[in-house]
Write an enzyme that holds these catalytic residues in place. Sequence first.
Site: not given
Ligand code: AG3
Length: 273
Positions: A65, A157, A159-160, A164
């Site tokens: 973050h 921010d 996900t992979d 989605p």
């Molecule tokens: N979002 C990105 C996380 C990606 C992690 N990928 C994985 N573990 N394969 C993070 C959310 C935090 N706000």
Amino acid sequence: MRLIENWFSERYSDNLQLSFRIKDQLLSIKTDYQRIDLFDTYDFGKLLSIDGTVQLTEKDEYVYHEMITMVPYYFNSKPSNVLIIGGGDGGAARRLLDLDIPGITNVEIDGNVVEVAKKYFPDISSSFKDGRVKLIVGDGIKYIRESRDKFDRIIIDSTDPVGPAEGLFSSSFYNDIKEHLTEDGIVVTQSGSPYYQPTALAMAHKGMSEVFPHVKTYCAFIPTYPSGLWSFTMASGEEMKLRDEKINNGKYFNSDILYGSFYLPEFVKNILK
Ligand code: AG3
């Protein structure tokens, strides 16, 4: 007698996974978008997983973050109006509040992530109680297409890039993003593990390079993400230059990191070619 141990594992490849020994599983829900699990781990405190991938842990969330907010913060004009796409846990918004950003809009597609964060990560999600943060539960891609607002920073921010979030790594999305950035505004995205997800980084970097003349990738050490080495990629219509300003320390971030995180290993540079 055999002691019973419980473990949560994130699979990095067919032949490797990282396992966290857990005290308990606190939640498992299937939403319209994804599966959300919450574990109480021995080493990293509470851990939030989406579709089997670690999103955050209490112990090391600060690295991600800080790095997704503080690095772009110090370039170009001082930002006052910031959009977060994703970030339903509130962690990115919290760091922006620490930076005294007066206007933050957070668009998260899955309201369940927000609810889980409010219940299980009250400190991280406390940002949603602050009047400077406007939370919208909705599709970020649609929001960007339909809104007329402009932002100094847009933080993706997500996900992979499977499921989605896939559309959040495409050049057509970055094209729409460009329309919503102020003159020297900056977009930043998490762009995956260079080691285990080189295509995520290549997609983000290539997608941004097709739309923006200036693109920079930087890395950070995030112990609970695949391989520990994580990448972020930021872009702007104007050259990104550091402001002449005192640089605050975070818990991970400091002025050395602000410069040093852009020095990339050769195998990472090769992914960007
Ligand atoms: N979002 C990105 C996380 C990606 C992690 N990928 C994985 N573990 N394969 C993070 C959310 C935090 N706000």
